[in-house]
Design a protein around this motif. Sequence first.
Motif, short mmCIF file in Angstrom:
data_model
loop_
_atom_site.label_atom_id
_atom_site.label_comp_id
_atom_site.label_asym_id
_atom_site.label_seq_id
_atom_site.Cartn_x
_atom_site.Cartn_y
_atom_site.Cartn_z
N LEU A 37 0.45 -0.97 -0.31
CA LEU A 37 -0.13 0.03 -0.18
C LEU A 37 1.14 1.25 -0.01
N GLU A 38 0.58 1.86 -0.72
CA GLU A 38 1.50 3.26 -0.89
C GLU A 38 0.81 4.61 -0.46
N TYR A 39 1.14 4.63 0.90
CA TYR A 39 0.52 5.91 1.71
C TYR A 39 1.24 6.72 2.33
N ARG A 40 0.79 8.05 2.76
CA ARG A 40 1.33 8.38 3.70
C ARG A 40 0.76 8.73 5.09
N PRO A 41 1.48 8.71 6.36
CA PRO A 41 0.44 8.87 7.29
C PRO A 41 -0.02 9.46 7.26
N GLY A 42 -1.19 9.56 7.91
CA GLY A 42 -2.55 10.47 8.39
C GLY A 42 -4.33 9.38 6.94
N GLN A 43 -3.17 8.77 5.98
CA GLN A 43 -4.45 8.64 4.99
C GLN A 43 -4.75 7.99 5.44
N PHE A 44 -6.03 7.11 4.59
CA PHE A 44 -7.65 6.44 5.49
C PHE A 44 -7.60 5.36 4.37
N VAL A 45 -8.43 4.16 4.96
CA VAL A 45 -8.81 3.34 4.15
C VAL A 45 -9.66 2.62 4.33
N GLU A 46 -10.96 2.37 3.71
CA GLU A 46 -12.53 1.87 3.46
C GLU A 46 -12.02 0.48 3.48
N VAL A 47 -12.30 0.66 4.89
CA VAL A 47 -12.29 -1.27 5.54
C VAL A 47 -13.54 -2.39 5.09
N SER A 48 -13.93 -2.75 4.42
CA SER A 48 -15.14 -3.53 3.75
C SER A 48 -15.21 -5.05 4.69
N ILE A 49 -16.83 -5.71 4.48
CA ILE A 49 -16.97 -7.05 5.75
C ILE A 49 -18.25 -6.79 4.85
N PHE A 50 -18.26 -8.07 3.91
CA PHE A 50 -19.63 -8.16 3.15
C PHE A 50 -20.96 -8.70 3.81
N GLY A 51 -22.24 -8.03 3.21
CA GLY A 51 -22.73 -8.32 4.31
C GLY A 51 -22.95 -7.51 5.28
N VAL A 52 -22.02 -6.71 5.79
CA VAL A 52 -21.90 -5.34 7.40
C VAL A 52 -22.18 -4.31 6.42
N GLY A 53 -20.92 -3.90 5.73
CA GLY A 53 -20.60 -2.50 4.95
C GLY A 53 -19.34 -2.47 4.83
N GLU A 54 -19.15 -0.96 4.65
CA GLU A 54 -17.70 -0.12 4.46
C GLU A 54 -17.66 0.59 6.08
N ALA A 55 -16.14 1.01 6.36
CA ALA A 55 -15.89 1.81 7.52
C ALA A 55 -14.74 2.41 7.68
N PRO A 56 -14.54 3.21 7.08
CA PRO A 56 -13.26 4.22 6.91
C PRO A 56 -12.58 3.62 7.64
N ILE A 57 -11.67 3.43 7.89
CA ILE A 57 -10.18 3.36 8.69
C ILE A 57 -8.67 4.04 8.68
N SER A 58 -7.94 5.06 9.61
CA SER A 58 -7.06 6.07 9.42
C SER A 58 -5.71 4.82 9.82
#
Lengths: 629, 248, 395
Positions: A391-412
């Motif tokens: 994952l190419e990122y800079r500190p402070g960025q976030f990803v969207e975490v998915s769990i199918f059937g439940v949904g998505e949430a942004p997590i830094s």
Amino acid sequence: MSKREWLNFVDRLIKENEGEVIGVRARGSRFQYAPLESAEELRLDYDVTILPPKKYLLPTHEDLMTFDISKPFEVLANIDEGKRILLGVHPYDVLAIQQMDEIYLGTHRDEHYDARRKNTIIIASDILNVSERSFAGSLGTHVVETGFDLLVTDLGDTVAVTIGSEEGKRLLDTHSETREATLEEKKHVKRLRKELPSRYARKLKVDKYMWQKLLEENYDHPIWEENSKKCLQCGSCTLVCPTCFCYDVDDVMSLNLKEGRRVRTWDGCLLRDFTRVAGGEIFRENIKDRYRHRYYRKGLYLPMRNGFVACVGCGRCATQCLPDIADPCEIMNTLASFSMHEKVNFPIPDVKVAGVEEGLLIPEPATILRKERQTDMETLYEIRPDSGRRLEYRPGQFVEVSIFGVGEAPISIASSPGRDTFELLVRRIGHVTTKLDTMKVGEKIGIRGPFGNGFDVSGIAGRDILFISGGCGLAPTRSLIEYVLENRGDFGKVTILYGCKEPGAVLFGNDLQEWSRKNDVLVKKTVDQCGEGECWDGEVGLITTLIPPLDFDPERTISIVVGPPVMYKFVISELKKKEVPDENIVVSLERRMKCGVGKCGHCQMNGIYVCLEGPVFRYTDVKDMPEAF
Amino acid sequence: MKPRVAFFDFASCEGCQLQVINLEEKILDLIDVVEVVSFREAMKESSDDYDIAFVEGSIMRPMDEERLKRIRKNARILVALGACACIGGVNRLRNEWSVDEVKKEVYDEADIEGNRLFDVFPTKAVDEVVDVDFRIPGCPINREEFAKVVAHLAIGKEPRLPSYPVCVECKKNENICVFELGKFCLGPVTRAGCNAICPTHGDGCEGCRGYLDDPRMEAAKDVLRKYGVSFDEMMKRFNMFNYRKGAI
Amino acid sequence: MGRDIDIEVRHLTRVEGHGNIYLNARSGKVEKVLWEVDEAPRFFEAMVRGKSYHQLSHITSRICGICSISHSLASLKATEAAMGVEISKQTELLRRLALYGENLQSHTLHVGYLVAPDLLGAGSVIPLVKTAKEAVVKIVGLHRTANMLSEAICGRATHPITLEVGGFTEIPTERALLGMREELENAKGVCTDVAGVVLAHADRLPDFTRETEFIALTNDENYAFYDGDLGSTDGGRWPVEEYLSITNEYVVPHSTAKYTRHNRESYMVGALARFNLNHAMLSKEAMEVAGMFGLKPVCHNPFMNNVAQLVEIMDSLVDSIGIIDELLDRGLEEESGEIEVRAGRGVGAVHAPRGLLIHDYTIDGLGNCTKANCIIPTNQNHANIQKDMEEITLT
């Protein structure tokens, strides 16, 4: 062509295999876009449809993808490639579609929208009857010169056709007999278009290029309070709008608990929970703020971002609003007559988008490698993308975490970049995070990203760094702390202040200990309260109490402030007492970052999309934003 | 382990349980993912060992309260099913009068004094007697929503009701606003989730799913006045499912 | 040597409504058997007072979730009779379709989901999914068709939306009716199959007879569901306005539902009553189903009500198809008429699946209800159930 020939043309389109023909039909006393069965059903004499033709490009409900949760990770993008012809589209709606194209295809191309758009032919129609509440004549949106494949003008006995594209010409050549229009007919078309504005009962008293200025000067105009009292917050104004594009996404499981769908639906900023985050905060809680936001978005924020007023004057919102407070024409006319002239600036930070720009909505599989419980509520997860990509990122960025059937949430992201795995600190507080808590090492989640704007690591090189973190704010901060410590020589003095509720809520206890053992790092920690007999080696008191005794050079030091919403005001006021200049303060803000790509609208803070220009901001960029703190 | 599910009914028309049966073929999926241990409307077997209790109906009598409390004790999760259970629904209409008065109207001179079967108090919703974990509102419930709640409970996702009004769904269905048809509608203050079924079929919303958490009542009353609805008429319409003594 | 037995069956399952059975035997002899209806009284007749005429059907449909369409229609007919509102032929035809949709649903539920498990030796329909899946799938399919019909006409199968005083808020499209017609055609075969399954186990239906009176609506044009006079197998025919002299409601201490009686200690309403009175109006296909079971009028075995329901499923399918054809032939028209408020009293009677249903309203000059009386089918059967239980256990 003659009227008869026109009807034949439409009938041939319906019968030949050119795609589903969608035209304007009567619905009771009103009109709507719906599949046509014969040319007779087409009503070119309509005034306006209830919903705009947008519903065929961005449907009210759309399955973005389907998945099977009985498998480790199985997901299928659901791309609609059916061919469609939209028939009878009025100029203002053609322009609205052009705006949608800019939003959905301009940056962060939305592949679902793209597929529909590519397969849609637009046969526009000049306006024959003006809708009572429309003011397109004043906006110049009553006529259109591009954005269609064909444009027809009903002249009574004949129908004039303007060709807008090669595809339009092909359709015309294949399915109809046409002749070159006579000079008289051309004049007739011109005259119709020229006379049209005079037929509008509703007129703007102010040029649309003045909307921005008017809104900048009237953020506290009494009209927002007055009108919002009458507002039902039913969302109708945004739902019928041809240029509104916000959406929500939710997972729906079938009762067999195997197949599920991730569904995108229209959302609207007038609705109360629009800005609600998992923790329960609603960032635009007051109806007045939501009511005002719609006008600012249309008349100020989007013009600043995209260069166009996001209103085409169709009048649908005004028609549908029961208390009749949704008419942009009336609002702008009122502001023009009684302007407050109190200018507020709403700058949008110029950020080079660092996150991904492709493969936006479909998550990729990743595996939980390690789970480390931090507190009752928080757990640290180590994750690796199954593709093996780093994952190419800079500190402070976030990803969207998915769990199918439940949904998505942004997590830094809580770990420093440059490794094959990354770490997420997750607080069990919403659907996704609660479910994640029950998952085991080796199980699969989906990830999208990284998204957003991180810390400007090169911009702060050579400076002293003061980290001020409250609660979960330590997670994104830790990513930067690790980076700074890994590149220790590039930075001056490093001070870390950390505060949380109680000793049991301390995050990254081991890291704090390790950092404090270093002789070139100063770590101070505090808890709001400490029970009798609880083991605690730090201070007791709010995090703000750590700042006054601190000895640092306000000019040399960059302060990185991350914490819960309530923290910022107090911490920044302490920093100001130490004469820290605004430009030396960096903050990271939480909002509902649903899509991560600046489309769904939920994370908007005045003109800023927190998921694009944030979550990390220079304080100077947001300090005057009324909605920031 | 499949969750064990039980259905119970109190004062109601039992129409909500019927919606479960009306899932038709999907029932076969339902009984695949949960174990139905009590369902009086469809099963002979019954058991006190269950995880999830679906409770339909309002609470009218001390004997009903006792039974409901036993159910609450046995159940890990209690879900109120339908308007009668969630908000009291039409059963609440009688609270406009005293218990003695309604008894006299219906049973006239019959000797029912002291008979426990007839020993009623003013209608209560289920959460006025025991804690309720989740609600599936509506009269009747929307069977799709029921299926969704069951699926969510089974995979461990907390069911959440829409926080927006019926108008949102109504607009998406591209209905002509029923106010335009000269009718009365509670859509703007009523919680969505029914897919705006009444306005979609040409009738105004009756508010059976209950009000939103923050209904814009004053704004709604302004609108009704604007459309010529008298205060008396407003009272009657607001009260149909959401009767509150002396208020609308 | 006989034993002392006390049996208490609480919350009797697989029935509509709530009931308990108490049985006491001393020295092997049953001394007492009691059918107790303990469901909480809901006081509908009190709560509709003061409500507007256009709310009445929406409130009273909530009396019964399984027969909410019947309640709506009885209510609308009473309201229309009180205010002198005429309805069109189209409205009448559509209303009859709505009643058939509900009748099909209710009968399929009763015979298929509630009775069939007894016949096939299962505790409920759930284990049957494993042991007799094919039959269950057919029953479920028939149930779905029935609900589709109700939904097509009423917008919703339970608590109808479109039925209103004078007509409909929305009428189905011709295309929807055509689609429905095809569904109903297919369902006829399914009905025959389900009847076959029941027939194979019909020996489990008790051979029990107790002479009683049967009361139902009856008319000279069709197998009465929507309209008719009151008729009795003991002879006699009365206009529905005279219902009070037939139903004679009274209160017993062990039931919150009222009891009724006419010529004898009890009478019965429902499918068997309709069959016994109106069999001459049945379609050929329905008579064939009756023939399969040897069902002939006047049948006094209450268990044969299940067979009568099967007969009615077929008849409702056949007649629904006939009505759809008639509607398509006439062409559907949007109708709208202003309702004129008028004071008066009116009685409306229809056949709910479980039997005769009567609403009686008095409406004032403002269109508000001042007095209401509802006679519910199940209530009319309670005395008969009690008498049947006594006969079975005490003899």
